[in-house]
Design a protein around this motif. Structure first.
Motif, short mmCIF file in Angstrom:
data_model
loop_
_atom_site.label_atom_id
_atom_site.label_comp_id
_atom_site.label_asym_id
_atom_site.label_seq_id
_atom_site.Cartn_x
_atom_site.Cartn_y
_atom_site.Cartn_z
N TYR A 227 0.81 -1.43 -0.10
CA TYR A 227 -0.05 -0.04 -0.02
C TYR A 227 1.04 1.28 -0.04
O TYR A 227 0.34 2.30 -0.64
CB TYR A 227 -0.91 0.08 1.26
N ALA A 228 1.94 1.30 0.67
CA ALA A 228 2.93 2.35 0.75
C ALA A 228 3.49 2.48 -0.69
O ALA A 228 3.97 3.94 -0.95
CB ALA A 228 4.07 2.22 1.89
N LYS A 229 3.99 1.41 -1.13
CA LYS A 229 4.94 1.55 -2.54
C LYS A 229 4.51 1.29 -3.86
O LYS A 229 5.04 1.82 -4.83
CB LYS A 229 6.10 0.58 -2.22
N SER A 230 2.86 0.79 -3.76
CA SER A 230 2.33 0.64 -4.71
C SER A 230 1.00 1.51 -5.20
O SER A 230 0.67 2.11 -5.94
CB SER A 230 2.24 -0.97 -5.27
N TRP A 231 0.27 1.06 -3.94
CA TRP A 231 -1.17 1.49 -3.77
C TRP A 231 -1.17 3.02 -3.97
O TRP A 231 -1.94 3.49 -4.73
CB TRP A 231 -1.96 0.96 -2.87
N ARG A 235 -2.71 5.79 -6.75
CA ARG A 235 -3.61 6.92 -6.35
C ARG A 235 -3.38 8.26 -6.82
O ARG A 235 -4.04 8.88 -7.35
CB ARG A 235 -3.81 6.90 -4.98
N GLU A 236 -2.08 8.67 -6.74
CA GLU A 236 -1.50 9.97 -7.23
C GLU A 236 -1.58 9.86 -8.63
O GLU A 236 -1.84 10.92 -9.24
CB GLU A 236 -0.03 10.11 -6.59
N GLY A 265 -10.13 0.81 -8.53
CA GLY A 265 -10.43 1.26 -7.36
C GLY A 265 -10.28 2.59 -6.90
O GLY A 265 -11.13 3.46 -6.41
N HIS A 266 -9.13 3.19 -7.47
CA HIS A 266 -8.66 4.66 -7.02
C HIS A 266 -9.64 5.63 -7.70
O HIS A 266 -10.07 6.65 -7.29
CB HIS A 266 -7.31 5.00 -7.46
N LEU A 267 -10.09 5.38 -9.00
CA LEU A 267 -11.06 6.09 -9.81
C LEU A 267 -12.20 6.49 -8.98
O LEU A 267 -12.84 7.48 -8.76
CB LEU A 267 -11.33 5.56 -11.31
#
Length: 358
Positions: A227-231, A235-236, A265-267
């Protein structure tokens, strides 16, 4: 994330202590080791579960408890001599005691969640931001830490809480198509406990708890790293693409990426956050060799598109598709209209723009 070597002391029925391992550095001077106060994490002895196994691991990610000893006991005085106590003693104060078994306990992660916390959720609620900020090497008050704090709870820790408290993720009237209980983390941790007809001596139980805590911690650390390095970077990228979408269509209905990005999911989350729900209709991205134009589904779980690619294009391929659309480089359009392809970025963008008008 840092690897761990847990120190476990068993004090199940007496004050006897069994040291399984020592975290101190072999190069550390003896005098320094004598001067350093030994922190102790207390939890119950006997049969263990996924929640306290994870809670202990998370605590040992913190500098304060990194070299601490884990004391497993049911003796109140022995536990109270510890610096922090999880999953036992029937108390929760957010400072030293982190148990959830008392009758009046109803703590949740926040008002946005309904799942009652276990010891894992309690430790994460109070120390999760510090753990995440240490992984990101950034301020505990940063927006990224807050975002990951909630995401990691909802994506991982909450399920441990619900399982330990016997709260089903499904309504009681839904019958599973098959039994998946044997492949869950809590069931795997339960398997580290001795069977009913196996010895349950303190040394063996402590060794097994150490294995279970390491398992839970490695999964937690892997989730945090993802989640820190990929997710979070993805998102950004999606946020930037949404902001720039008006470059391709005045109404911002086309979102373009120059590489493959996990965007779906981010969208939906960002559309809601930016108050533009339902605006994006097509997403363009490269697969490394050609380009895709994908219709956005009505929801993250749906196979129904907000605006499928035009019906006359569906199931048509190659030159026949180029002739039909009047756009060079056509590759295909899926029979359902949810995705199509073109050899170039320009061709895919032209397909999306023409599809908007049909």
């Amino acid at each position: 994330m840092r690897s761990q070597n847990l120190s476990v002391c068993s004090t199940q029925s007496t004050s006897r202590e069994i040291m399984v391992s020592d975290n101190s550095s072999p190069q550390e001077p003896t005098a320094t080791k004598r001067q350093r106060p030994e922190m102790k994490i207390g939890t119950h002895s006997g049969t263990f579960h996924a929640d306290e196994a994870l809670a202990v691991y998370m605590l040992k990610l913190l500098p304060k408890y990194k070299n601490s000893t884990v004391v497993r006991s049911r003796t109140p005085d022995i536990l109270e001599a510890c610096d922090i106590i999880v999953d036992v003693q029937g108390k929760y104060d957010g400072l030293k005691h982190f148990d959830h078994h008392q009758r009046d306990f109803s703590e949740t992660f926040s008002t946005d969640f309904k799942t009652k916390l276990s010891s894992a959720g309690l430790i994460f609620k109070h120390f999760g931001k510090e753990i995440i900020s240490d992984e990101l090497n950034t301020s505990v008050d940063s927006a990224d830490v807050s975002l990951l704090y909630t995401k990691l709870y909802s994506a991982f820790v909450e399920a441990i809480d619900g399982n330990d408290n016997g709260e089903s993720a499904y309504p009681d009237n839904i019958k599973p198509a098959y039994n998946a209980s044997g492949i869950t983390l809590p069931s795997i941790v339960a398997g580290y406990n001795p069977s009913w007809n196996e010895p349950r001596d303190d040394v063996y139980m402590d060794t097994q708890f150490e294995k279970a805590s390491k398992l839970m911690g490695e999964v937690f650390s892997s989730k945090l790293k993802f989640y820190a390095k990929s997710w979070l970077p993805a998102r950004e990228l999606v946020r930037t693409a949404l902001v720039e979408s008006t470059k391709y269509d005045d109404e911002g209905r086309i979102m373009v990426f120059d590489t493959t990005v996990t965007w779906k999911g981010h969208l939906f989350d960002l559309e809601e956050e930016m108050k533009i729900e339902g605006r994006t209709l097509y997403v363009l991205y490269s697969d490394g060799a050609s380009w895709r134009v994908q219709a956005v589904p009505v929801s993250n779980e749906s196979f129904t598109s907000r605006k499928p690619l035009p019906e006359p294009w569906r199931g048509v391929r190659d030159q026949a598709l180029s002739d039909l659309t009047g756009i060079d480089g056509g590759i295909f359009v899926h029979a359902s209209g949810f995705i199509g392809g073109n050899k170039t970025r320009e061709g895919a963008l032209e397909m999306a723009k023409k599809a908007l008008e049909m």
